[in-house]
Scaffold this active site. Structure first.
Site, PDB file in Angstrom:
ATOM      1  N   LYS A  58      -9.059 -17.663   0.556  1.00  0.00           N
ATOM      2  CA  LYS A  58      -9.512 -18.795   1.383  1.00  0.00           C
ATOM      3  C   LYS A  58     -11.037 -18.897   1.488  1.00  0.00           C
ATOM      4  CE  LYS A  58      -5.359 -19.189   4.113  1.00  0.00           C
ATOM      5  NZ  LYS A  58      -4.710 -19.236   5.412  1.00  0.00           N
ATOM      6  N   ASP A 116      -5.231 -25.120   8.723  1.00  0.00           N
ATOM      7  CA  ASP A 116      -4.723 -24.052   9.597  1.00  0.00           C
ATOM      8  C   ASP A 116      -5.111 -24.345  11.047  1.00  0.00           C
ATOM      9  OD1 ASP A 116      -3.545 -22.585   7.590  1.00  0.00           O
ATOM     10  OD2 ASP A 116      -5.296 -21.306   7.252  1.00  0.00           O
TER      11      ASP A 116
HETATM   12  P1  NAP Z   1      -6.436 -12.197   5.462  1.00  0.00           P
HETATM   13  O1  NAP Z   1      -7.644 -13.053   5.385  1.00  0.00           O
HETATM   14  O2  NAP Z   1      -6.161 -11.256   4.357  1.00  0.00           O
HETATM   15  O3  NAP Z   1      -6.510 -11.352   6.817  1.00  0.00           O
HETATM   16  C1  NAP Z   1      -5.553 -10.378   7.101  1.00  0.00           C
HETATM   17  C2  NAP Z   1      -5.716  -9.908   8.539  1.00  0.00           C
HETATM   18  O4  NAP Z   1      -4.634  -9.027   8.831  1.00  0.00           O
HETATM   19  C3  NAP Z   1      -6.998  -9.128   8.765  1.00  0.00           C
HETATM   20  O5  NAP Z   1      -7.438  -9.348  10.094  1.00  0.00           O
HETATM   21  C4  NAP Z   1      -6.529  -7.673   8.595  1.00  0.00           C
HETATM   22  O6  NAP Z   1      -7.295  -6.746   9.307  1.00  0.00           O
HETATM   23  C5  NAP Z   1      -5.167  -7.763   9.233  1.00  0.00           C
HETATM   24  N1  NAP Z   1      -4.291  -6.700   8.787  1.00  0.00           N
HETATM   25  C6  NAP Z   1      -3.747  -6.579   7.551  1.00  0.00           C
HETATM   26  N2  NAP Z   1      -2.969  -5.473   7.498  1.00  0.00           N
HETATM   27  C7  NAP Z   1      -3.057  -4.895   8.732  1.00  0.00           C
HETATM   28  C8  NAP Z   1      -2.471  -3.736   9.301  1.00  0.00           C
HETATM   29  N3  NAP Z   1      -1.653  -2.948   8.595  1.00  0.00           N
HETATM   30  N4  NAP Z   1      -2.740  -3.451  10.585  1.00  0.00           N
HETATM   31  C9  NAP Z   1      -3.541  -4.255  11.302  1.00  0.00           C
HETATM   32  N5  NAP Z   1      -4.133  -5.367  10.829  1.00  0.00           N
HETATM   33  C10 NAP Z   1      -3.882  -5.681   9.542  1.00  0.00           C
HETATM   34  O7  NAP Z   1      -5.123 -13.094   5.644  1.00  0.00           O
HETATM   35  P2  NAP Z   1      -4.963 -14.534   6.350  1.00  0.00           P
HETATM   36  O8  NAP Z   1      -5.003 -15.618   5.349  1.00  0.00           O
HETATM   37  O9  NAP Z   1      -5.894 -14.584   7.508  1.00  0.00           O
HETATM   38  O10 NAP Z   1      -3.441 -14.474   6.838  1.00  0.00           O
HETATM   39  C11 NAP Z   1      -3.049 -13.603   7.880  1.00  0.00           C
HETATM   40  C12 NAP Z   1      -1.613 -13.884   8.262  1.00  0.00           C
HETATM   41  O11 NAP Z   1      -1.469 -15.200   8.766  1.00  0.00           O
HETATM   42  C13 NAP Z   1      -0.619 -13.776   7.105  1.00  0.00           C
HETATM   43  O12 NAP Z   1       0.526 -13.088   7.524  1.00  0.00           O
HETATM   44  C14 NAP Z   1      -0.236 -15.190   6.790  1.00  0.00           C
HETATM   45  O13 NAP Z   1       1.086 -15.300   6.329  1.00  0.00           O
HETATM   46  C15 NAP Z   1      -0.365 -15.831   8.148  1.00  0.00           C
HETATM   47  N6  NAP Z   1      -0.611 -17.257   8.000  1.00  0.00           N
HETATM   48  C16 NAP Z   1       0.370 -18.091   8.383  1.00  0.00           C
HETATM   49  C17 NAP Z   1       0.209 -19.437   8.227  1.00  0.00           C
HETATM   50  C18 NAP Z   1       1.309 -20.353   8.643  1.00  0.00           C
HETATM   51  O14 NAP Z   1       1.270 -21.497   8.249  1.00  0.00           O
HETATM   52  N7  NAP Z   1       2.248 -19.907   9.446  1.00  0.00           N
HETATM   53  C19 NAP Z   1      -0.974 -19.948   7.692  1.00  0.00           C
HETATM   54  C20 NAP Z   1      -1.980 -19.048   7.308  1.00  0.00           C
HETATM   55  C21 NAP Z   1      -1.776 -17.702   7.468  1.00  0.00           C
HETATM   56  P3  NAP Z   1      -8.577  -6.032   8.607  1.00  0.00           P
HETATM   57  O15 NAP Z   1      -9.719  -6.964   8.792  1.00  0.00           O
HETATM   58  O16 NAP Z   1      -8.728  -4.766   9.377  1.00  0.00           O
HETATM   59  O17 NAP Z   1      -8.231  -5.809   7.177  1.00  0.00           O
END
Ligand code: NAP
Length: 476
Positions: free
Chosen positions: A280, A316
């Site tokens: 992103k 989002d």
């Molecule tokens: P991202 O940029 O990769 O960020 C991932 C986040 O999750 C970071 O804050 C990371 O923390 C944290 N994280 C990952 N593994 C972890 C763990 N084991 N313990 C604690 N924290 C952890 O991903 P993103 O695009 O923001 O997406 C995040 C989530 O939102 C995903 O599950 C995605 O499916 C969901 N989402 C849903 C929608 C929807 O339409 N429903 C839309 C967008 C995203 P660190 O900084 O410490 O690595």
């Protein structure tokens, strides 16, 4: 044309699979190397569709363990029985003999590369064409997404019937688009588990989701880029919506690990695309402009191709705010937001914009602090979550997402008297939401966010405000 390979283990099962495949196939490929002691006269007698007869030896990733003479004899028999096509690999010494007796049967001369899609595809095409092949078939392994485009360009430029396929998950795009670029056919499996090569899509999905035979060169292409993409349901949702509104558009999954490679190949070919983890932020470097909220966030989840200019947007934000506003106002609400990645950035900016008092908690404190500093709010680590200072808890980490479905980002006892919103939508009800429900909290599942942000994407690409009830119906 869709061609379904028949990979049954014996003649009876093959006859059954041929009948089952017929309603979904324009052609069948009889993979005699899978069929033990194949009864070819019987298999060809009442064939429900034209056939390709193929016998691939084990050393070329097939199943045939017989002698060269046995293989040649079976293919000669196929010619005598009037099979529409036989497949013969490039370089096989028996190729000239088969060409000399082929009669009305057309000879497909094929080349397979299970390692990569080599740079010299046109050279390979010329070598195969020089054998006098009626049909040139090239199947290669896609290591990067741009390999698909090179294969599609090869098909488009072919001066005779051509079959071009990129194998593997990254090659799915070529399988769906090949006929629109002029390929003689594309292969699809009878059902999941009956693939004859990696990356084959079930024929049912080729029809009911992609309407593959309806794709042509005027079809506008959209898609999702990310890694992974296979668990996303966007391709079902958007393709059904396009169909419902009578739009000649398709939405495909692009498994991308190299953003540069994607942007320099499909980036401006598509009418637009969605972006998921982990691209992103990286995509913003390739855009001509971004809307105000995306600029503030520094991340996009949507790109719209406006006559060659790429505009980045972030839906989002709508995805987070809209479901919450249906339950409560956000002004002065204390929101604890878990995560500091792309989705959390969008959520934080949107919630602050609505007047919420946001605290960002993240596993990596530095990321939380950095984001909080940028947006002007509080921050901390995940274990500093205080339920007494929280009206709304929003999870924008990937914790709890498939396959780690038992994981939860907050301890069970800390969920009480609040709205709990989980961005994770696979599984539909996460462990955190189950615990929140048991504790009497109001919960918002990630699917609500998915639908709200997808509705906004659809509007940006088509100008149509989609029917949200229909979207829920499709996803259910
Ligand atoms: P991202 O940029 O990769 O960020 C991932 C986040 O999750 C970071 O804050 C990371 O923390 C944290 N994280 C990952 N593994 C972890 C763990 N084991 N313990 C604690 N924290 C952890 O991903 P993103 O695009 O923001 O997406 C995040 C989530 O939102 C995903 O599950 C995605 O499916 C969901 N989402 C849903 C929608 C929807 O339409 N429903 C839309 C967008 C995203 P660190 O900084 O410490 O690595």
């Amino acid at each position: 044309m869709i061609c379904i390979p028949i990979t049954a283990a014996n003649t009876q099962d093959a006859l059954r699979d041929m009948q089952a495949a017929a309603p979904l196939a324009d052609m069948l490929e009889l993979r005699l190397d899978y069929i033990e002691n194949p009864d070819l006269p019987c298999l060809l007698a009442d064939r429900p569709r034209p056939v390709i007869v193929t016998i691939t030896p084990r050393e070329e990733n097939g199943q045939f363990t017989g002698t060269d003479a046995e293989r040649l004899s079976l293919l000669e028999q196929a010619v005598i029985l009037g099979a529409e096509y036989i497949d013969c690999n490039m370089g096989w010494h028996a190729l000239p003999r088969l060409r000399s007796i082929q009669g009305k049967t057309r000879v497909i001369v094929s080349s397979h590369n299970y390692e990569e899609t080599p740079p010299d595809l046109p050279q390979r095409y010329r070598e195969i064409a020089a054998t006098g092949a009626d049909v040139v078939k090239i199947a290669t392994y896609a290591k990067r997404i741009s390999d698909n485009l090179r294969m599609l360009e090869l098909i488009k430029d072919a001066d005779r019937d051509c079959i071009g396929i990129c194998m593997g998950e990254k090659g799915e795009v070529s399988r769906i688009l090949a006929p629109a670029y002029g390929a003689l056919l594309t292969f699809a499996s009878l059902v999941t588990g009956k693939e004859s090569a990696p990356g084959q899509i079930p024929a049912e999905a080729m029809h009911s989701i992609y309407d593959c035979n309806g794709i042509n060169r005027t079809t506008r292409l959209y898609g999702l880029i990310g890694n992974p993409v296979s668990k996303s349901r966007g391709y079902i949702l958007f393709n059904r919506l396009f169909k419902h509104y009578g739009l000649n558009m398709r939405y495909l999954n692009f498994l991308v690990d190299d953003v540069d490679d994607f942007m320099n190949s499909f980036g401006r070919v598509l009418g637009g695309f969605s972006i998921t983890m982990p691209h992103k932020q990286a995509v913003t470097n390739y855009l001509d402009a971004s809307d105000a909220i995306s600029e503030r966030i520094g991340a996009v989840n949507t790109v719209v191709n406006m006559k060659g200019r790429l505009l980045g947007c972030n839906t989002d934000t709508a995805g987070v705010v809209r479901p919450l506003l249906q339950l409560t106002g956000l002004n002065d609400k204390r929101v604890t937001l878990l995560g500091a990645g792309g989705a959390a950035r969008a959520a934080a900016a949107a919630l602050i914009h609505e007047g919420a008092l946001v605290t960002i908690l993240n596993r990596t404190l530095l990321r939380a602090e950095k984001l909080a500093d940028e947006l002007g709010c509080a921050s901390g680590t995940l274990d500093s979550f205080d339920p007494d200072a929280t009206d709304i808890l929003v999870n924008m980490t990937s914790v709890g997402m498939h396959p780690d479905i038992d994981a939860t980002p907050v301890p069970q006892g800390k969920l009480r008297d609040m709205i709990v919103f989980d961005g994770v939508y696979n599984p539909p009800k996460t462990q955190m939401l189950r615990e929140a429900e048991r504790a009497g909290c109001t919960v918002i599942p990630g699917i609500e966010m998915f639908i709200s942000q997808a509705a906004e994407q659809f509007r940006l690409w088509t100008g149509i405000e989609p029917d949200v009830a229909l979207m829920k119906d499709i996803l259910s």
